[in-house]
Design a protein around this motif. Structure first.
Motif, PDB file in Angstrom:
ATOM      1  N   VAL A 165      31.505 -68.061 -75.852  1.00  0.00           N
ATOM      2  CA  VAL A 165      30.155 -67.707 -76.307  1.00  0.00           C
ATOM      3  C   VAL A 165      29.575 -68.765 -77.245  1.00  0.00           C
ATOM      4  O   VAL A 165      28.395 -69.111 -77.148  1.00  0.00           O
ATOM      5  CB  VAL A 165      30.111 -66.304 -76.978  1.00  0.00           C
ATOM      6  N   VAL A 168      28.507 -71.924 -75.274  1.00  0.00           N
ATOM      7  CA  VAL A 168      27.334 -71.687 -74.421  1.00  0.00           C
ATOM      8  C   VAL A 168      26.075 -71.631 -75.282  1.00  0.00           C
ATOM      9  O   VAL A 168      25.044 -72.217 -74.947  1.00  0.00           O
ATOM     10  CB  VAL A 168      27.489 -70.378 -73.600  1.00  0.00           C
ATOM     11  N   ARG A 169      26.171 -70.964 -76.415  1.00  0.00           N
ATOM     12  CA  ARG A 169      25.009 -70.876 -77.293  1.00  0.00           C
ATOM     13  C   ARG A 169      24.577 -72.261 -77.775  1.00  0.00           C
ATOM     14  O   ARG A 169      23.395 -72.610 -77.757  1.00  0.00           O
ATOM     15  CB  ARG A 169      25.333 -69.988 -78.492  1.00  0.00           C
ATOM     16  N   ASP A 172      23.055 -74.316 -74.997  1.00  0.00           N
ATOM     17  CA  ASP A 172      21.676 -73.872 -74.753  1.00  0.00           C
ATOM     18  C   ASP A 172      20.711 -74.531 -75.741  1.00  0.00           C
ATOM     19  O   ASP A 172      19.631 -74.989 -75.367  1.00  0.00           O
ATOM     20  CB  ASP A 172      21.620 -72.347 -74.892  1.00  0.00           C
ATOM     21  N   ARG A 173      21.151 -74.611 -76.978  1.00  0.00           N
ATOM     22  CA  ARG A 173      20.321 -75.235 -78.013  1.00  0.00           C
ATOM     23  C   ARG A 173      20.124 -76.728 -77.714  1.00  0.00           C
ATOM     24  O   ARG A 173      19.019 -77.261 -77.830  1.00  0.00           O
ATOM     25  CB  ARG A 173      21.003 -75.040 -79.363  1.00  0.00           C
ATOM     26  N   LYS A 198      40.934 -62.016 -64.428  1.00  0.00           N
ATOM     27  CA  LYS A 198      41.243 -60.781 -65.163  1.00  0.00           C
ATOM     28  C   LYS A 198      40.057 -60.277 -65.987  1.00  0.00           C
ATOM     29  O   LYS A 198      40.178 -59.288 -66.700  1.00  0.00           O
ATOM     30  CB  LYS A 198      42.426 -61.031 -66.105  1.00  0.00           C
ATOM     31  N   GLY A 199      38.941 -60.980 -65.925  1.00  0.00           N
ATOM     32  CA  GLY A 199      37.775 -60.542 -66.706  1.00  0.00           C
ATOM     33  C   GLY A 199      37.908 -60.855 -68.181  1.00  0.00           C
ATOM     34  O   GLY A 199      37.279 -60.222 -69.020  1.00  0.00           O
ATOM     35  N   LYS A 200      38.750 -61.855 -68.498  1.00  0.00           N
ATOM     36  CA  LYS A 200      38.961 -62.185 -69.908  1.00  0.00           C
ATOM     37  C   LYS A 200      38.279 -63.486 -70.302  1.00  0.00           C
ATOM     38  O   LYS A 200      38.434 -63.963 -71.424  1.00  0.00           O
ATOM     39  CB  LYS A 200      40.465 -62.297 -70.194  1.00  0.00           C
ATOM     40  N   MET A 201      37.589 -64.102 -69.370  1.00  0.00           N
ATOM     41  CA  MET A 201      36.878 -65.344 -69.686  1.00  0.00           C
ATOM     42  C   MET A 201      35.592 -65.379 -68.874  1.00  0.00           C
ATOM     43  O   MET A 201      35.563 -64.906 -67.730  1.00  0.00           O
ATOM     44  CB  MET A 201      37.760 -66.549 -69.337  1.00  0.00           C
ATOM     45  N   LEU A 202      34.557 -65.942 -69.473  1.00  0.00           N
ATOM     46  CA  LEU A 202      33.300 -66.129 -68.750  1.00  0.00           C
ATOM     47  C   LEU A 202      33.565 -67.026 -67.537  1.00  0.00           C
ATOM     48  O   LEU A 202      34.324 -67.985 -67.630  1.00  0.00           O
ATOM     49  CB  LEU A 202      32.270 -66.807 -69.656  1.00  0.00           C
ATOM     50  N   ILE A 210      23.150 -68.611 -67.720  1.00  0.00           N
ATOM     51  CA  ILE A 210      22.434 -68.808 -68.982  1.00  0.00           C
ATOM     52  C   ILE A 210      21.847 -70.216 -69.065  1.00  0.00           C
ATOM     53  O   ILE A 210      20.679 -70.397 -69.380  1.00  0.00           O
ATOM     54  CB  ILE A 210      23.380 -68.517 -70.167  1.00  0.00           C
TER      55      ILE A 210
ATOM     56  N   PRO B  13      35.775 -55.223 -69.458  1.00  0.00           N
ATOM     57  CA  PRO B  13      36.447 -56.497 -69.705  1.00  0.00           C
ATOM     58  C   PRO B  13      35.710 -57.303 -70.773  1.00  0.00           C
ATOM     59  O   PRO B  13      34.483 -57.201 -70.899  1.00  0.00           O
ATOM     60  CB  PRO B  13      36.382 -57.215 -68.362  1.00  0.00           C
ATOM     61  N   SER B  14      36.460 -58.097 -71.530  1.00  0.00           N
ATOM     62  CA  SER B  14      35.830 -58.828 -72.643  1.00  0.00           C
ATOM     63  C   SER B  14      34.801 -59.831 -72.138  1.00  0.00           C
ATOM     64  O   SER B  14      33.863 -60.182 -72.859  1.00  0.00           O
ATOM     65  CB  SER B  14      36.892 -59.512 -73.492  1.00  0.00           C
ATOM     66  N   SER B  15      34.961 -60.304 -70.899  1.00  0.00           N
ATOM     67  CA  SER B  15      33.967 -61.255 -70.387  1.00  0.00           C
ATOM     68  C   SER B  15      32.605 -60.578 -70.227  1.00  0.00           C
ATOM     69  O   SER B  15      31.567 -61.211 -70.419  1.00  0.00           O
ATOM     70  CB  SER B  15      34.426 -61.872 -69.067  1.00  0.00           C
ATOM     71  N   LEU B  22      25.951 -62.773 -75.453  1.00  0.00           N
ATOM     72  CA  LEU B  22      25.240 -64.038 -75.282  1.00  0.00           C
ATOM     73  C   LEU B  22      23.781 -63.814 -74.894  1.00  0.00           C
ATOM     74  O   LEU B  22      22.885 -64.488 -75.390  1.00  0.00           O
ATOM     75  CB  LEU B  22      25.913 -64.863 -74.187  1.00  0.00           C
TER      76      LEU B  22
END
Lengths: 279, 136
Positions: A165, A168-169, A172-173, A198-202, A210, B13-15, B22
């Motif tokens: 996060v 990415v922020r 973006d800036r 596993k849904g633990k990372m973007l 974004i 999920p944390s993502s 965000l």
């Protein structure tokens, strides 16, 4: 290993020198996302592909590109020596020991970013563009004077972003600050495919939903990148490394030799882990 | 195992959490980086509200606040009095308190600059001839 990635007829032809070289700044806003590693490897891959490349470390005060490249022992003069007349450009350029088409202009370590004169730096990059196909500028973290100087002469930018996060922020800036005038492309660095699954990372798509930038490439968070950096050998010159292949593909996308969409790194299989590990 | 339990109890999920956080923070960032847009919005808001009530244009304030699950616009528009020709029904008695009707879609109770306390203070002072009310 090295000879495998040295130029073939095709790649060399793709990197035909232009009238004036391209100045590309590698930036991110946030520190620690891999700007320097990206600069070193994209530069090495471009040079291995046949282009003449100069890497300029604009991170005055926190010089690192030389050590990542394994050229730290050969730096005699730095960018401020050149700007202030203490050394000629030829005296300051360090030739890479593996790919002689690749040169490095190191940053000053014992100086500050505010010591760099913006106009003089701009003129320096312009003069480098007369001599090289590619001028890659390693931008410091932050959006202060060092950033302003690093981007001033570049009309292209590579934004390096990790799937976090904060990164990415900041990316973006930075994209906002780079303005409309520049071509801006994205490299997603340090992706962990296992965590994404596993849904633990973007995911790359999450990041680019974004940032909405043309995707130049995706580099996985892999031990071979760390090992190569430890040794001061750009992983891009390692024909057996998946990360090296990703950097080479990025270089080919930059030259236009490759137009397909970047590959998203996949998880390594059990056997890949078993036999593919390095130390 | 923890993954399994989280999934069993429906914890996202944390993502997904990262994506949502965000989205909000960037909305907020972009708003704060576009002062010209906010000025234009403020001008338009004042113009619309002024058709109905007399507002204290010099002391209007439009801000954005990031909350847990949304970004809210907070408009603090002091009202000086009614515009007589816009009073909707004929036998309307002179309103002692002009209630502003410019609430936003997701209007929170308090604005960050203490508008809520100011409002309370003003309501306790019925002697003021043209009390100001904030629409938040």
């Amino acid at each position: 290993m090295l000879h495998d990635v040295l130029p073939t007829e095709q790649t060399a032809a793709a990197a035909v020198p232009q009238a004036r070289g391209r100045a590309i700044v590698v930036t991110s806003g946030k520190g620690g996302v891999g700007k320097t590693t990206t600069t070193a490897n994209v530069g090495a891959a471009l040079a291995a592909g046949g282009a003449t490349v100069v890497l300029v470390d604009a991170d005055v005060g926190l010089r690192n590109l030389d050590i990542v490249m394994g050229l730290e022992a050969r730096v005699r003069h730095h960018v401020l020596d050149v700007l202030e007349g203490g050394a000629t450009l030829d005296e300051a350029l360090v030739t890479d020991k593996r790919v002689p088409r690749l040169k490095l202009l190191a940053a000053a370590q014992a100086r500050e970013k505010d010591d760099v004169d913006t106009d003089a730096f701009h003129a320096l990059i312009d003069s480098l563009r007369e001599r090289f196909d590619f001028v890659l500028i390693d931008c410091p973290a932050g959006i202060e004077m060092g950033f302003t100087n690093a981007i001033v002469a570049a009309d292209e930018a590579i934004v390096v972003c990790t799937p976090e996060v904060s990164a990415v922020r900041d990316a973006d800036r930075v994209v906002g600050l780079l303005g409309e005038r520049r071509t801006v492309q994205l490299i997603v660095n340090r992706l962990r495919p296992d965590l994404v699954r596993k849904g633990k990372m973007l995911s790359v798509d999450d990041v680019n939903a974004i940032l909405r930038l043309p995707l130049l490439g995706v580099v996985a968070d892999a031990p071979d990148v760390i090992v190569a950096t430890n040794r001061g050998e750009p992983v891009a010159l390692d024909a057996d490394s998946p990360a090296g292949a990703a950097y080479r593909a990025i270089a080919q996308r930059i030259t236009g030799a490759l137009t397909s969409a970047p590959e998203i790194p996949r998880e390594r299989t059990f056997f890949g882990k078993l036999f593919g590990s390095r130390s | 195992m923890i993954d399994f339990l989280n999934r069993l109890f429906g914890r996202e999920p944390s993502s997904t959490t990262a994506r949502e956080r965000l989205r909000l923070v960037l909305l907020s960032d972009h708003l704060s980086l576009a002062p010209d847009v906010i000025e234009a919005l403020k001008g338009d808001l004042i113009e619309v509200i002024s058709r109905y009530v007399e507002v204290d244009a010099a002391n209007c304030d439009v801000t954005f606040e990031q909350q847990e699950t949304r970004v809210a616009m907070l408009a603090n528009i002091p009202i000086l009095g009614m515009r007589s020709r816009h009073v909707p029904r004929p036998p309307a008695p002179p309103a002692p308190v002009a209630e502003a009707a410019a609430a936003t879609a997701s209007a929170p109770a308090a604005s960050p600059n203490g508008a809520a306390t100011r409002r309370r203070r003003r309501r306790k002072a019925p002697g003021i001839s043209s009390p100001a009310t904030q629409a938040t």
